[in-house]
Design a protein around this motif. Structure first.
Motif, PDB file in Angstrom:
ATOM      1  N   HIS A  63      42.237  41.280  43.670  1.00 21.84           N
ATOM      2  CA  HIS A  63      40.993  40.504  43.634  1.00 21.84           C
ATOM      3  C   HIS A  63      39.794  41.380  43.285  1.00 21.84           C
ATOM      4  CE1 HIS A  63      38.124  37.375  44.679  1.00 21.84           C
ATOM      5  NE2 HIS A  63      37.508  38.227  45.468  1.00 21.84           N
ATOM      6  N   TYR A  64      39.904  42.689  43.534  1.00 19.26           N
ATOM      7  CA  TYR A  64      38.785  43.600  43.301  1.00 19.26           C
ATOM      8  C   TYR A  64      38.817  44.243  41.918  1.00 19.26           C
ATOM      9  CZ  TYR A  64      38.096  43.122  48.313  1.00 19.26           C
ATOM     10  OH  TYR A  64      37.884  42.603  49.560  1.00 19.26           O
ATOM     11  N   VAL A  65      39.753  43.831  41.078  1.00 23.93           N
ATOM     12  CA  VAL A  65      39.867  44.421  39.739  1.00 23.93           C
ATOM     13  C   VAL A  65      39.188  43.495  38.735  1.00 23.93           C
ATOM     14  CG1 VAL A  65      41.409  45.327  37.976  1.00 23.93           C
ATOM     15  CG2 VAL A  65      42.045  45.507  40.403  1.00 23.93           C
ATOM     16  N   PHE A  66      38.016  43.909  38.241  1.00 31.62           N
ATOM     17  CA  PHE A  66      37.340  43.110  37.222  1.00 31.62           C
ATOM     18  C   PHE A  66      38.119  43.178  35.915  1.00 31.62           C
ATOM     19  CE2 PHE A  66      33.569  43.924  39.957  1.00 31.62           C
ATOM     20  CZ  PHE A  66      33.221  42.597  40.172  1.00 31.62           C
ATOM     21  N   GLY A  67      38.097  42.078  35.173  1.00 29.91           N
ATOM     22  CA  GLY A  67      38.864  41.950  33.947  1.00 29.91           C
ATOM     23  C   GLY A  67      40.039  41.013  34.095  1.00 29.91           C
ATOM     24  N   ILE A  68      40.436  40.751  35.352  1.00 29.20           N
ATOM     25  CA  ILE A  68      41.547  39.833  35.622  1.00 29.20           C
ATOM     26  C   ILE A  68      41.012  38.416  35.760  1.00 29.20           C
ATOM     27  CG2 ILE A  68      43.331  39.185  37.284  1.00 29.20           C
ATOM     28  CD1 ILE A  68      43.639  42.126  37.980  1.00 29.20           C
ATOM     29  N   GLN A  69      41.585  37.483  35.023  1.00 26.92           N
ATOM     30  CA  GLN A  69      41.179  36.084  35.112  1.00 26.92           C
ATOM     31  C   GLN A  69      41.883  35.390  36.273  1.00 26.92           C
ATOM     32  OE1 GLN A  69      38.806  35.134  33.084  1.00 26.92           O
ATOM     33  NE2 GLN A  69      38.599  33.042  33.821  1.00 26.92           N
ATOM     34  N   ASN A  70      43.202  35.553  36.344  1.00 26.08           N
ATOM     35  CA  ASN A  70      43.992  35.016  37.454  1.00 26.08           C
ATOM     36  C   ASN A  70      45.324  35.738  37.505  1.00 26.08           C
ATOM     37  OD1 ASN A  70      46.023  33.456  35.805  1.00 26.08           O
ATOM     38  ND2 ASN A  70      44.191  32.321  35.208  1.00 26.08           N
ATOM     39  N   TYR A  71      46.093  35.516  38.580  1.00 26.44           N
ATOM     40  CA  TYR A  71      47.382  36.177  38.715  1.00 26.44           C
ATOM     41  C   TYR A  71      48.289  35.338  39.613  1.00 26.44           C
ATOM     42  CZ  TYR A  71      44.796  38.106  42.755  1.00 26.44           C
ATOM     43  OH  TYR A  71      44.011  38.276  43.876  1.00 26.44           O
ATOM     44  N   SER A  72      49.605  35.565  39.462  1.00 30.36           N
ATOM     45  CA  SER A  72      50.601  34.777  40.181  1.00 30.36           C
ATOM     46  C   SER A  72      51.662  35.691  40.772  1.00 30.36           C
ATOM     47  CB  SER A  72      51.294  33.774  39.242  1.00 30.36           C
ATOM     48  OG  SER A  72      50.374  32.917  38.623  1.00 30.36           O
ATOM     49  N   LEU A  73      52.029  35.420  42.002  1.00 30.36           N
ATOM     50  CA  LEU A  73      53.162  36.104  42.615  1.00 30.36           C
ATOM     51  C   LEU A  73      54.446  35.444  42.130  1.00 30.36           C
ATOM     52  CD1 LEU A  73      54.136  38.233  44.699  1.00 30.36           C
ATOM     53  CD2 LEU A  73      54.062  36.398  46.417  1.00 30.36           C
ATOM     54  N   GLY A  74      55.398  36.241  41.701  1.00 30.01           N
ATOM     55  CA  GLY A  74      56.644  35.674  41.180  1.00 30.01           C
ATOM     56  C   GLY A  74      57.778  36.672  41.235  1.00 30.01           C
TER      57      GLY A  74
END
Length: 390
Positions: A63-74
């Protein structure tokens, strides 16, 4: 089978020939902030391989990494349809146990030699899920849960749900800037927005001992700890004692201009520090029209004292928007602690709302010791390096 996080970006994907450089910077930042983790790049995706690490902790740090739009656990599986089927059914079962009733399979086939098309994967694995859970219904427009299947050359990623992040650009791609960090609500939020645009931050805070106490310094350092979570290399903070400069201005200049003159001194000192640390801009939490010193005339007069570009990320925000963001990023409760900053300590009773740059220069020309005192304040600066412990 391996637990992974599928990381997606948005703005970086528009960078054309420079895209690879932005991706590399994002990966470097993930490795520094999320540690420990292994990270791989797949076209349009970044894969964080969790291994035996704490999944919840890694999801929080991302959550603290700028540049990431969204992410998914898989999970990552091989090109084995039976194994893939079991993973999809296990994921569907998890959502069924949560009481969800509608779903969708969303397949992407990046590896074109895979024997099934995306549409065929959607149909076949949707049928698997319906056979196992007959009470479920397919809803391709507004499902309560969605299972993603991303087919790549060497593996298949299966995931559900997307955790929204802050987007923007990776910290560091836009250079370095120096944030004027006060004890108030606004400046930490300005720093957050500056980092979101790819700026690496250092901060400078002006204090007025003994009118400002150790508690004031501790308060600012606590804000720094929050901001440092977003910085892959930690946060360098500068503390500058400004009491002698402020006292000299207060005793020798018209009172209505004293605040603007103090701010101009801050700008000159900040510019000295910025040049020393190779920062290319000064950032403030100023917001147009919010207080007397933030009229357009006063902002222009203050900026004129800086030898660097002055960025004001909050210039068009209202106080409610700024406060909400401060609560969201975790600085609000620190900022409202009742320990005064240097501006409050020497605030005039009736500050000028429309200062004139030429008039201010004339006043400063008569303050013979001003620049000497500013340089002494610069030399008396203290430095702290804050690294997030989380």
């Amino acid at each position: 089978m391996e637990t992974v996080v599928v990381v997606r970006y948005s703005e970086i994907g528009l960078k054309g020939k420079n895209r690879e450089w932005f991706e590399k910077k994002l990966i470097d930042n993930i490795l520094k902030i999320v540690k420990p983790a292994a990270v791989n790049k797949r076209y349009g995706r970044i894969i964080v391989r969790i291994g035996r690490n704490n999944a919840d902790l890694i999801l929080e740090r991302l959550h603290y990494v700028f540049g990431i739009q969204n992410y998914s656990l898989g999970v990552s599986v091989g090109h084995d349809l039976e194994e893939l089927k079991q993973v999809v059914l296990d994921l569907a079962k998890k959502h069924v146990n949560e009481g969800l009733k509608t779903f969708k399979i969303n397949a992407q086939r990046g590896y074109k030699d895979f024997p099934m098309t995306s549409l065929e994967i959607n149909r076949e694995f949707g049928a698997y899920v319906l056979q196992a859970f007959p009470h479920l219904k397919v809803d391709v427009h507004n499902p309560e849960f969605e299972i993603g299947i991303d087919v790549r050359e060497k593996e298949i990623f299966v995931f559900s749900g997307k955790i929204q992040s802050s987007g923007g650009l990776p910290v560091g791609v836009s250079g370095r800037a120096l944030l004027l960090l006060s004890g108030g609500i606004d400046s930490p939020v300005a720093g957050w927005y500056a980092m979101r645009r790819g700026l690496e931050l250092q901060t400078v805070t002006f204090l007025s001992p003994p009118l400002t106490t150790e508690k004031s310094e501790e308060k600012v350092l606590s804000v720094g700890k929050v901001l440092s979570k977003y910085l892959p290399n930690g946060l360098r903070m500068w503390i500058v004692p400004l009491t002698e400069v402020q006292t000299y201005i207060k005793e020798n200049a018209p009172d209505e201009y004293s605040l603007i003159l103090q701010r101009r001194s801050m700008m000159r000192i900040a510019s000295m520090i910025a040049r020393r640390v190779k920062a290319k801009a000064v950032i403030t939490g100023e917001n147009l029209g919010q207080v007397a010193s933030q009229t357009i005339e006063n902002m222009a007069a203050i900026e004129e004292a800086s030898s660097l570009i002055v960025l004001r990320p909050l210039v068009g925000f209202d106080k409610v928007e700024i406060t909400n963001k401060a609560k969201e990023i975790g600085t609000f409760e620190i900022s409202i602690k009742p320990y005064i900053d240097s501006c409050v300590a020497f605030a005039p009773k009736h500050p000028a709302t429309r200062s004139n740059i030429n008039e201010l220069r004339e006043i400063e020309a008569k303050l013979g010791k001003l620049h000497e005192l500013e340089f002494e304040a610069f030399k008396s600066r203290k430095s702290y390096r804050i690294v997030s412990e989380e």
